[in-house]
Design an enzyme around this catalytic site. Sequence first.
Site, mmCIF file in Angstrom:
data_model
loop_
_atom_site.group_PDB
_atom_site.id
_atom_site.type_symbol
_atom_site.label_atom_id
_atom_site.label_comp_id
_atom_site.label_asym_id
_atom_site.label_seq_id
_atom_site.Cartn_x
_atom_site.Cartn_y
_atom_site.Cartn_z
ATOM 1 N N GLY A 37 0.813 -1.160 0.053
ATOM 2 C CA GLY A 37 0.020 -0.023 0.061
ATOM 3 C C GLY A 37 0.858 1.259 -0.080
ATOM 4 O O GLY A 37 2.208 1.001 -0.034
ATOM 5 N N GLU A 86 0.456 9.574 -0.050
ATOM 6 C CA GLU A 86 1.180 10.585 -0.728
ATOM 7 C C GLU A 86 2.658 10.696 0.090
ATOM 8 O O GLU A 86 3.680 11.011 -0.645
ATOM 9 C CB GLU A 86 0.472 11.853 -0.280
ATOM 10 C CG GLU A 86 0.966 13.229 -0.996
ATOM 11 C CD GLU A 86 0.209 14.400 -0.560
ATOM 12 O OE1 GLU A 86 -0.894 14.103 -0.049
ATOM 13 O OE2 GLU A 86 0.428 15.348 -0.669
ATOM 14 N N PHE A 87 2.455 10.375 1.326
ATOM 15 C CA PHE A 87 3.717 10.574 1.956
ATOM 16 C C PHE A 87 4.473 9.383 2.346
ATOM 17 O O PHE A 87 5.786 9.357 2.674
ATOM 18 C CB PHE A 87 3.738 11.291 3.599
ATOM 19 C CG PHE A 87 2.662 12.458 3.402
ATOM 20 C CD1 PHE A 87 1.377 12.442 3.846
ATOM 21 C CD2 PHE A 87 3.248 13.495 2.973
ATOM 22 C CE1 PHE A 87 0.618 13.596 3.531
ATOM 23 C CE2 PHE A 87 2.406 14.764 2.614
ATOM 24 C CZ PHE A 87 1.145 14.857 3.109
ATOM 25 N N LYS A 120 6.026 0.649 7.119
ATOM 26 C CA LYS A 120 5.602 1.974 6.584
ATOM 27 C C LYS A 120 6.994 2.730 6.447
ATOM 28 O O LYS A 120 7.645 3.096 7.639
ATOM 29 C CB LYS A 120 4.451 2.629 7.609
ATOM 30 C CG LYS A 120 3.942 3.878 6.673
ATOM 31 C CD LYS A 120 2.742 4.518 7.598
ATOM 32 C CE LYS A 120 1.583 5.283 6.943
ATOM 33 N NZ LYS A 120 0.560 5.681 7.803
ATOM 34 N N ASP A 123 -11.234 9.807 12.676
ATOM 35 C CA ASP A 123 -11.390 9.172 11.311
ATOM 36 C C ASP A 123 -11.492 7.490 11.344
ATOM 37 O O ASP A 123 -10.949 6.892 10.409
ATOM 38 C CB ASP A 123 -9.720 9.542 10.787
ATOM 39 C CG ASP A 123 -10.042 9.454 9.041
ATOM 40 O OD1 ASP A 123 -8.849 9.219 8.370
ATOM 41 O OD2 ASP A 123 -11.115 9.107 8.614
ATOM 42 N N ARG A 171 -11.945 1.704 6.199
ATOM 43 C CA ARG A 171 -10.692 1.826 5.498
ATOM 44 C C ARG A 171 -9.594 2.033 6.469
ATOM 45 O O ARG A 171 -8.407 1.685 6.207
ATOM 46 C CB ARG A 171 -10.561 2.974 4.542
ATOM 47 C CG ARG A 171 -10.582 4.480 5.145
ATOM 48 C CD ARG A 171 -10.474 5.480 4.238
ATOM 49 N NE ARG A 171 -10.890 6.765 5.098
ATOM 50 C CZ ARG A 171 -12.149 7.446 5.108
ATOM 51 N NH1 ARG A 171 -13.281 6.652 4.410
ATOM 52 N NH2 ARG A 171 -12.339 8.128 5.957
ATOM 53 N N ASN A 172 -9.684 2.346 7.734
ATOM 54 C CA ASN A 172 -8.713 2.520 8.649
ATOM 55 C C ASN A 172 -8.812 1.538 9.809
ATOM 56 O O ASN A 172 -8.539 1.476 10.928
ATOM 57 C CB ASN A 172 -8.899 3.796 9.608
ATOM 58 C CG ASN A 172 -8.619 5.135 8.338
ATOM 59 O OD1 ASN A 172 -7.925 4.746 7.659
ATOM 60 N ND2 ASN A 172 -9.192 6.158 8.692
ATOM 61 N N ASP A 185 -4.311 3.420 11.712
ATOM 62 C CA ASP A 185 -4.183 4.739 11.188
ATOM 63 C C ASP A 185 -4.426 5.873 12.114
ATOM 64 O O ASP A 185 -5.549 6.536 12.207
ATOM 65 C CB ASP A 185 -5.354 5.237 10.055
ATOM 66 C CG ASP A 185 -4.764 6.410 9.321
ATOM 67 O OD1 ASP A 185 -5.440 6.479 8.274
ATOM 68 O OD2 ASP A 185 -4.095 6.960 9.681
HETATM 69 N N1 LIG Z 1 -2.504 -8.165 2.673
HETATM 70 C C1 LIG Z 1 -2.640 -6.875 2.085
HETATM 71 O O1 LIG Z 1 -2.860 -6.933 0.908
HETATM 72 C C2 LIG Z 1 -2.786 -5.832 2.884
HETATM 73 C C3 LIG Z 1 -3.057 -4.606 2.350
HETATM 74 C C4 LIG Z 1 -2.922 -3.554 3.147
HETATM 75 C C5 LIG Z 1 -2.362 -3.506 4.681
HETATM 76 C C6 LIG Z 1 -2.096 -4.978 5.043
HETATM 77 N N2 LIG Z 1 -1.643 -5.003 6.182
HETATM 78 C C7 LIG Z 1 -1.261 -4.207 7.199
HETATM 79 N N3 LIG Z 1 -0.835 -4.708 8.352
HETATM 80 C C8 LIG Z 1 -0.322 -3.962 9.534
HETATM 81 C C9 LIG Z 1 -0.180 -2.274 9.097
HETATM 82 C C10 LIG Z 1 -0.672 -2.016 7.888
HETATM 83 N N4 LIG Z 1 -0.599 -0.617 7.505
HETATM 84 C C11 LIG Z 1 0.107 0.271 8.354
HETATM 85 C C12 LIG Z 1 -0.910 1.341 8.835
HETATM 86 CL CL1 LIG Z 1 -2.465 1.370 8.338
HETATM 87 C C13 LIG Z 1 -0.484 2.383 9.615
HETATM 88 C C14 LIG Z 1 0.633 2.365 10.184
HETATM 89 C C15 LIG Z 1 1.682 1.282 9.615
HETATM 90 C C16 LIG Z 1 1.104 0.387 8.815
HETATM 91 O O2 LIG Z 1 2.070 -0.621 8.534
HETATM 92 C C17 LIG Z 1 3.250 -0.219 9.432
HETATM 93 O O3 LIG Z 1 2.960 1.060 10.031
HETATM 94 N N5 LIG Z 1 -1.067 -2.829 6.783
HETATM 95 C C18 LIG Z 1 -2.163 -6.068 4.154
#
Ligand SMILES: NC(=O)c1cccc(Nc2nccc(Nc3c(Cl)ccc4c3OCO4)n2)c1
Length: 296
Positions: A25, A28-29, A45, A138, A142-143, A156
């Site tokens: 995923g 923007e940042f 992230k 928020d 989606r969050n 989020d």
């Molecule tokens: N299986 C998939 O396709 C899939 C798609 C999107 C997210 C995840 N999975 C997923 N798991 C944990 C966190 C996140 N996103 C996220 C967030 Cl929201 C905030 C802060 C942060 C993040 O990751 C590290 O730091 N995502 C899995």
Amino acid sequence: DPMEAVRTFAAEIEENQIKLESTIGGGEFAEVFKGFYDGSAVAVKRLKQGSSLKAMDDFISEASIMGQFKHANVIQLKGVVTTTRPMMIVTEFMEGGSLDSFLKEQKGKLTTLQLIGMIRGVASGMAYLSAINFIHRDLAARNILVGENMICKVSDFGLSRELEEDDPDSEYQTQGGKIPIRWTAPEAIRYRKFSSASDVWSFGIVVWETMSFGERPYWDWSNFQVMDRVEGGYRLPVPVKCPKIVHSVMMDCWDQDRTQRPRFEEILKRLDNLIRTPEMLHDELVCYTSAVSADF
Ligand SMILES: NC(=O)c1cccc(Nc2nccc(Nc3c(Cl)ccc4c3OCO4)n2)c1
């Protein structure tokens, strides 16, 4: 100083201990990857190079906020990379991705009880956050992230909303800040009165999204139409196959008077009661007395 806070609430991780595997995923940042750290799957992230100082501060703040939380239904921070560049936030990995996309993929394949189980998890995470006086601002499908066994976790905590300028869900407010109109309580839109009660309003929208398998709240209405009609008393209808008793929980969350909305603790109890007595989920088994008392 955000750097001071993050050192207090987050463990510093050596960048070379993190193995990035694939992109999952991005906004923007920052970009989000699936990876491995300390022998388990993680989500990473990564702040984009050349980000503004504000973007860096918001990135660090998100980690500091997340680092203060410890609950089964809130995304768990594992650590951060801040002493080398690019900066990274490392969390547990949620294999199902965001709740809105998960629901669309699972349309029609989940039982009402499974859907309510997911919603119950969100209510539990939000009861914890509201108990420590954290206002999300928020809350939306989606969050929410979906993990093993369809466990749902609130995520989020970014201060800077990753809502793009042209994002249909963002609406500019006079004093900066973008507000996701169709998820936000009227008093928060009108005079920025955010509270756990406005999070309860948003939670009601998340319940509607979940029971509708990821349908867009208010469909293709414009943000202005949403604001105008909701102010006028309009509320989202009971989704197809959704038990009336679940829609009554949504309607309570959407009380115009925020002091009349249930607290997350009460919502949690009502959902647990439904899970314990599934017959309540069959409208034909439950008698609904009309709102107007019978004249006898
Ligand atoms: N299986 C998939 O396709 C899939 C798609 C999107 C997210 C995840 N999975 C997923 N798991 C944990 C966190 C996140 N996103 C996220 C967030 Cl929201 C905030 C802060 C942060 C993040 O990751 C590290 O730091 N995502 C899995």
